[in-house]
Design a protein around this motif. Structure first.
Motif, short mmCIF file in Angstrom:
data_model
loop_
_atom_site.label_atom_id
_atom_site.label_comp_id
_atom_site.label_asym_id
_atom_site.label_seq_id
_atom_site.Cartn_x
_atom_site.Cartn_y
_atom_site.Cartn_z
N CYS A 1 0.87 -1.18 0.00
CA CYS A 1 0.00 0.00 0.00
C CYS A 1 0.91 1.22 0.00
CB CYS A 1 -0.90 0.04 1.22
SG CYS A 1 -2.22 -1.17 1.14
N ALA A 2 0.73 2.09 -0.99
CA ALA A 2 1.57 3.28 -1.14
C ALA A 2 0.71 4.51 -0.89
CB ALA A 2 2.16 3.31 -2.55
N ASN A 3 0.91 5.15 0.26
CA ASN A 3 0.18 6.39 0.58
C ASN A 3 0.74 7.52 -0.25
OD1 ASN A 3 -1.81 6.01 2.50
ND2 ASN A 3 -0.59 6.71 4.23
N LEU A 4 -0.13 8.41 -0.73
CA LEU A 4 0.42 9.61 -1.38
C LEU A 4 0.63 10.73 -0.39
CD1 LEU A 4 -1.87 11.91 -1.69
CD2 LEU A 4 -2.21 11.03 -3.95
N HIS B 1 1.66 -9.07 8.14
CA HIS B 1 1.02 -9.65 6.95
C HIS B 1 1.92 -9.57 5.71
CE1 HIS B 1 -3.17 -10.45 8.36
NE2 HIS B 1 -2.80 -9.63 9.32
N LYS B 2 3.16 -9.11 5.91
CA LYS B 2 4.14 -8.97 4.82
C LYS B 2 3.63 -8.06 3.69
CE LYS B 2 6.86 -13.12 5.65
NZ LYS B 2 6.88 -12.76 7.05
N VAL B 3 2.96 -7.00 4.10
CA VAL B 3 2.50 -5.98 3.15
C VAL B 3 3.41 -4.76 3.30
CG1 VAL B 3 0.59 -4.41 2.56
CG2 VAL B 3 0.11 -6.79 3.21
N VAL B 4 4.02 -4.36 2.20
CA VAL B 4 4.93 -3.20 2.23
C VAL B 4 4.10 -1.92 2.38
CG1 VAL B 4 6.60 -1.89 0.86
CG2 VAL B 4 6.65 -4.39 0.83
N ALA B 5 4.61 -1.01 3.22
CA ALA B 5 3.96 0.29 3.42
C ALA B 5 4.93 1.38 2.98
CB ALA B 5 3.63 0.47 4.90
N THR B 6 4.41 2.35 2.21
CA THR B 6 5.25 3.50 1.86
C THR B 6 4.44 4.78 2.06
OG1 THR B 6 4.63 3.56 -0.49
CG2 THR B 6 6.52 2.19 0.09
N ASN B 7 5.16 5.90 2.27
CA ASN B 7 4.50 7.21 2.35
C ASN B 7 5.20 8.14 1.37
OD1 ASN B 7 6.91 7.61 3.73
ND2 ASN B 7 6.00 8.97 5.24
N ALA B 8 4.89 9.44 1.44
CA ALA B 8 5.45 10.38 0.45
C ALA B 8 6.10 11.59 1.14
CB ALA B 8 4.35 10.83 -0.51
N MET C 1 2.84 10.96 -7.85
CA MET C 1 3.85 10.29 -8.69
C MET C 1 4.83 9.49 -7.81
SD MET C 1 3.41 10.45 -11.88
CE MET C 1 2.84 11.37 -13.29
N LEU C 2 5.16 10.02 -6.64
CA LEU C 2 6.05 9.27 -5.74
C LEU C 2 5.37 7.97 -5.31
CD1 LEU C 2 8.55 8.80 -4.05
CD2 LEU C 2 7.72 10.50 -2.40
N ALA C 3 4.09 8.07 -4.97
CA ALA C 3 3.35 6.84 -4.58
C ALA C 3 3.31 5.86 -5.76
CB ALA C 3 1.94 7.20 -4.12
N ALA C 4 3.05 6.40 -6.96
CA ALA C 4 3.00 5.54 -8.16
C ALA C 4 4.36 4.89 -8.39
CB ALA C 4 2.58 6.37 -9.37
N ASN C 5 5.42 5.67 -8.23
CA ASN C 5 6.77 5.12 -8.46
C ASN C 5 7.14 4.07 -7.41
OD1 ASN C 5 7.22 6.50 -10.82
ND2 ASN C 5 8.07 8.30 -9.78
N ASN C 6 6.61 4.22 -6.21
CA ASN C 6 6.81 3.17 -5.20
C ASN C 6 6.18 1.86 -5.67
OD1 ASN C 6 8.41 4.00 -2.94
ND2 ASN C 6 6.78 5.41 -2.34
N ARG D 1 11.90 -3.34 -4.87
CA ARG D 1 12.35 -2.32 -3.91
C ARG D 1 11.34 -1.18 -3.93
NH1 ARG D 1 14.90 2.34 -6.18
NH2 ARG D 1 14.36 2.28 -8.37
N VAL D 2 11.42 -0.29 -2.93
CA VAL D 2 10.58 0.91 -2.95
C VAL D 2 11.45 2.10 -2.61
CG1 VAL D 2 8.41 -0.27 -2.39
CG2 VAL D 2 9.83 0.60 -0.53
N LEU D 3 10.94 3.30 -2.88
CA LEU D 3 11.75 4.51 -2.68
C LEU D 3 11.66 5.03 -1.25
CD1 LEU D 3 10.47 6.13 -6.00
CD2 LEU D 3 12.62 4.93 -5.67
N THR D 4 10.48 4.92 -0.65
CA THR D 4 10.28 5.50 0.69
C THR D 4 9.57 4.49 1.60
OG1 THR D 4 8.27 6.55 -0.22
CG2 THR D 4 10.24 7.91 -0.11
N PRO D 5 10.31 3.49 2.04
CA PRO D 5 9.68 2.42 2.82
C PRO D 5 9.37 2.84 4.26
CG PRO D 5 12.05 2.07 2.65
CD PRO D 5 11.74 3.30 1.85
N LEU D 6 8.27 2.31 4.79
CA LEU D 6 7.96 2.49 6.21
C LEU D 6 8.27 1.21 6.99
CD1 LEU D 6 4.58 4.39 5.80
CD2 LEU D 6 6.72 5.35 6.67
#
Ligand code: DGY
Length: 326
Positions: free
Chosen positions: A72-75, A90-97, A301-306, A315-320
């Protein structure tokens, strides 16, 4: 090979959907209709990923219904809609912006502080009501901003950007309180001094809240804290609803315990506490601190790029919760 399935939970700029389209089977919501919890859970259970707005709950209950979900990629930079430990389980990757919105949000925090101190919206309402008949010496006398003391609670990237505006642009003395003290070079760049929460509240002429929301930060400002503030002081909240006890704030504003408040976030958004709506000395805005087209596009766009980086490169750009990727 079939493309991963993702949902973009609310309206986004068309270029964001165009950016995602080659990589994913995208379900979108350009009608911008909020989902009920049941609708959200049912929709998410069909997806491999989601581009979320920072408002959709991703917690144990939701995750239990979504075994297929990977990310789940938050914008938004704020991520209090995520239960990150549950996502990790639950092994779900979380990202923010983060970063993309820092300067824009700091501009807004400063603008809200200025509007609050100088009673700008109150003056405008007066004109629109047709009440302006003559100039008066003490018309809407507000609080000084330049040369006064700015107290910042939460000295992350946005807090530091606000501090720089105050110290370098307006000659303000900047004090701050944060979970941890900044490195000396960062304090020097912001011309900011670390103080206790009580000292900040007692000495600041303008208090700006930029604290991330957590259970521990709930009601960081309530009746006891408001009682410490100067009767001439202003309070600005661009952090999250729940950081301030809105009922206690309304009472403090009505009783003249503090001079004024500027609020961009609220405990029960999009509802605003009815007592706050009655206060003349509060400037209200609908959670728009990061809202310029360029910044909101950058966040999306950052969320989309994640999402793209995760499904293409693992990989992701801004992992939580980077441990999920390890
Ligand atoms: C953020 O990015 O956290 C802003 O408050 C928008 O939700």
């Amino acid at each position: 090979m079939s493309k991963p399935k993702i949902v973009v939970t609310r309206h986004v700029y068309p270029e964001v959907l165009a950016h995602l389209a080659p990589h994913f089977e995208v379900t979108h919501n350009q009608a911008d209709k909020p989902y009920s919890l049941e609708e959200w859970t049912a929709l998410l259970s069909q997806q491999d990923g989601a581009l979320t707005m920072g408002i959709e709950p991703v917690n144990e209950q939701v995750l239990s219904a979504c075994p297929q979900l990977r990310i789940c990629a938050n914008l938004s930079v704020g991520y209090n809609n995520f239960d990150v430990p549950a996502m990790t389980r639950h092994k779900v990757v979380a990202t923010n912006a983060p970063d993309v919105l820092t300067e824009t949000t700091a501009d807004f925090g400063f603008a809200l502080m200025m509007a609050t101190a100088r009673r700008i919206t109150e003056g405008e309402h007066y004109i629109r009501r047709g009440d302006w008949h003559q100039w008066k010496l003490d018309f809407f006398c507000g609080a000084e901003v330049h040369g006064t003391t700015l107290g910042i609670m939460g000295m992350g990237r946005i807090g530091q950007a606000i501090a720089k505006r105050g110290a370098h642009g307006f000659g303000m003395k900047v004090v701050y309180h944060n979970r941890s003290r900044l490195a000396p070079e960062l304090e020097a760049a912001c011309k900011a001094s670390y103080v206790s929460k009580a000292e900040l509240l007692q000495t600041a002429d303008h208090v700006v809240l930029v604290v991330p929301y957590s259970k521990e930060a709930h009601h960081t400002i309530g009746a006891p804290e408001l009682a410490l503030m100067k009767p001439t002081a202003t309070l600005v909240n661009i952090a999250r609803g729940g950081i301030v006890d809105d009922a206690a704030l309304a009472q403090a504003l009505q009783q003249g315990q503090i001079a004024a408040a500027g609020l961009d976030v609220f405990e029960r958004e999009p509802q605003v506490h009815p007592e706050l709506l009655k206060c003349h000395n509060v400037v209200l805005t609908p959670h728009i601190a990061s809202s310029t087209r360029a910044t909101r596009l950058g966040m999306a766009m950052l969320a989309a790029n994640n999402l793209i980086a995760f499904f293409k490169e693992g990989r992701v750009l801004t992992p939580l919760n980077p441990e999920v990727l390890a």
